[in-house]
Motif scaffolding. Structure first.
Motif, PDB file in Angstrom:
ATOM      1  N   VAL A  19     -23.132  -6.267  -0.419  1.00 42.97           N
ATOM      2  CA  VAL A  19     -22.495  -7.531  -0.805  1.00 42.97           C
ATOM      3  C   VAL A  19     -23.445  -8.693  -0.558  1.00 42.97           C
ATOM      4  O   VAL A  19     -23.558  -9.619  -1.379  1.00 42.97           O
TER       5      VAL A  19
ATOM      6  N   THR B 244     -26.046 -11.460  -3.448  1.00 45.79           N
ATOM      7  CA  THR B 244     -26.082 -12.928  -3.522  1.00 45.79           C
ATOM      8  C   THR B 244     -27.503 -13.466  -3.556  1.00 45.79           C
ATOM      9  O   THR B 244     -27.682 -14.691  -3.637  1.00 45.79           O
TER      10      THR B 244
ATOM     11  N   TYR C 186     -11.382  -9.873 -13.082  1.00 47.05           N
ATOM     12  CA  TYR C 186     -12.270 -11.024 -12.911  1.00 47.05           C
ATOM     13  C   TYR C 186     -11.618 -12.115 -12.069  1.00 47.05           C
ATOM     14  O   TYR C 186     -12.295 -12.851 -11.359  1.00 47.05           O
TER      15      TYR C 186
ATOM     16  N   SER D  11      -9.213 -11.558  -9.728  1.00 43.42           N
ATOM     17  CA  SER D  11      -8.637 -11.032  -8.487  1.00 43.42           C
ATOM     18  C   SER D  11      -9.417 -11.530  -7.277  1.00 43.42           C
ATOM     19  O   SER D  11     -10.521 -12.088  -7.403  1.00 43.42           O
ATOM     20  N   ASP D  12      -8.869 -11.309  -6.084  1.00 39.14           N
ATOM     21  CA  ASP D  12      -9.549 -11.747  -4.868  1.00 39.14           C
ATOM     22  C   ASP D  12     -10.786 -10.897  -4.625  1.00 39.14           C
ATOM     23  O   ASP D  12     -10.875  -9.755  -5.118  1.00 39.14           O
ATOM     24  N   PRO D  13     -11.768 -11.398  -3.868  1.00 37.00           N
ATOM     25  CA  PRO D  13     -13.047 -10.699  -3.701  1.00 37.00           C
ATOM     26  C   PRO D  13     -12.913  -9.284  -3.137  1.00 37.00           C
ATOM     27  O   PRO D  13     -13.614  -8.367  -3.584  1.00 37.00           O
TER      28      PRO D  13
ATOM     29  N   LYS E  94     -11.501  -6.912  -5.802  1.00 41.01           N
ATOM     30  CA  LYS E  94     -12.539  -6.693  -6.807  1.00 41.01           C
ATOM     31  C   LYS E  94     -13.619  -5.762  -6.287  1.00 41.01           C
ATOM     32  O   LYS E  94     -14.062  -4.848  -7.003  1.00 41.01           O
ATOM     33  N   LEU E  95     -14.026  -5.948  -5.038  1.00 40.79           N
ATOM     34  CA  LEU E  95     -15.058  -5.092  -4.453  1.00 40.79           C
ATOM     35  C   LEU E  95     -14.591  -3.646  -4.405  1.00 40.79           C
ATOM     36  O   LEU E  95     -15.347  -2.725  -4.767  1.00 40.79           O
TER      37      LEU E  95
END
Length: 360
Positions: free
Chosen positions: A100, A104, A161, A163-165, A168-169
């Motif tokens: 994760v 970034t 797209y 949804s909460d992180p 989604k993860l």
């Protein structure tokens, strides 16, 4: 002055396989810097790109089986089982968090550490089962994966797209990641467990693996030519069979070459494998380093990016990154990421000194 941790203390095959997987990733990730490449080079790049992640999952399964096999029978208690599961859960979570974070950094690399981390978390308890159950689960997952991935991707695409992180993860890592998912990586992990227990270097296993690899690899072009409207996507049956063929080929080649102990080529093979073994001992640290290098190259993109070849920059990734890793290994031993992971799981001190013998 020699290396702190000699390669003789480690098993050859897992390190070479892991090192080859990392090398394959380096080549694939350097490819955007050389957009104008011959067809043969593109075929090699594509093959290395496709084999990297499933091969890494296979080695993770081999490593898990090694840890289980090296545990004394007296220590195989409920407490020992919980320690094993806790250690692998911690390792898996580190991979997920690292993936994760690396995502970034702004590189052009498709980070697959989160799916690999979840694969380890899910696969570790399955690896404790008898081999027949491990093999059966791997086969079932390989069969059901394609329709599940296809149906899930179609169903969740409209709202994933937004949804909460965390949701989604999880959904992307397990089912809808466009590159690799737990559902497709887990069979390779479980195959590694079975191979370590019942094959690995046995002569009778290699012909079977080779036959499986040849047939599996040939299926995708056959289906593409004669399969009509067969659905092709990452995780489809043709894609999975293609990956099986590549992984089987690399596995057979490495195990066969390692077995050449009395052959005149043994010394040459041993020397060639040394770089891969070194890369394999620092696999995660080298992975992080190459993401950092690529992220640095990507900011900002040069105007000619994607149109002009940058061979020196590509070599900096393919040759320079592992060279830095080799120097680190020679003078300092384990890589920084491996030290942190070993410290968190209780296998090493933060300075890299092993508390227990290495498992892979």
């Amino acid at each position: 002055m020699g290396p702190r941790y000699p390669l003789s203390d480690r098993l050859v095959v897992p390190d070479v396989l892991r090192g080859f997987a990392i090398f394959a990733m380096l080549v694939a990730h350097a490819a955007p810097l050389v957009p104008n490449r011959p067809g043969a080079v593109e075929f090699l790049r594509s093959s290395l790109n496709d084999v990297a992640s499933p091969l890494f999952a296979l080695v993770m399964g081999i490593s898990a089986a090694i840890v289980i096999g090296r545990t004394p029978a007296a220590a195989r208690t409920v407490k020992g089982t919980w320690i094993y599961l806790a250690q692998n859960t911690a390792r898996g979570l580190i991979l997920v968090l690292l993936g994760v974070w690396l995502a970034t950094w702004g590189s052009w690399i498709a980070i697959v550490l989160a799916p690999l981390g979840f694969t380890l978390i899910v696969g570790a308890p399955i690896a404790l089962l008898r081999s027949r159950w491990v093999a059966a689960i791997a086969l079932v997952l390989a069969v059901v994966s394609a329709p599940i991935v296809s149906a899930t991707t179609a169903a969740v695409a409209p709202w994933l797209y937004f949804s909460d992180p965390l949701t989604k993860l999880l959904i992307e890592s397990f089912l809808t990641n466009p590159h690799y998912r737990v559902l497709n990586l887990l069979p390779f992990f479980l195959a590694g467990v079975v191979l370590l227990r019942h094959g690995f270097t046995r002569d009778r296993v290699l012909p079977i693996m080779l036959a499986i690899g040849v047939v599996a690899y040939a299926m995708r072009p056959i289906l593409m030519r004669y399969g009509g409207d067969f659905d092709y996507f990452s995780g489809s049956y043709p894609d999975t069979l293609h990956d099986v063929g590549l992984v089987a080929a690399v596995y057979v080649a490495v195990v066969f070459l390692v077995s050449l102990t009395r052959n005149p080529l043994a010394a040459v093979v041993s020397a060639v494998f040394v770089p891969f073994r070194i890369i394999g001992t620092l696999a995660l640290s080298i992975y992080v380093l190459q993401v950092a290098v690529v992220a640095w190259m990507a900011h900002p993109y040069p105007p000619e990016f994607g149109l002009v070849n940058y061979p020196l920059l590509a070599l900096a990734i393919v040759v320079g990154v592992p060279a830095v890793g080799a120097l680190w290994w020679y003078f300092l031993g384990d890589g920084p990421v491996e030290r942190i992971m070993g410290f968190v799981t209780g296998r090493k001190t933060i300075l890299g000194k092993r508390r227990v013998p290495t498992a892979a």
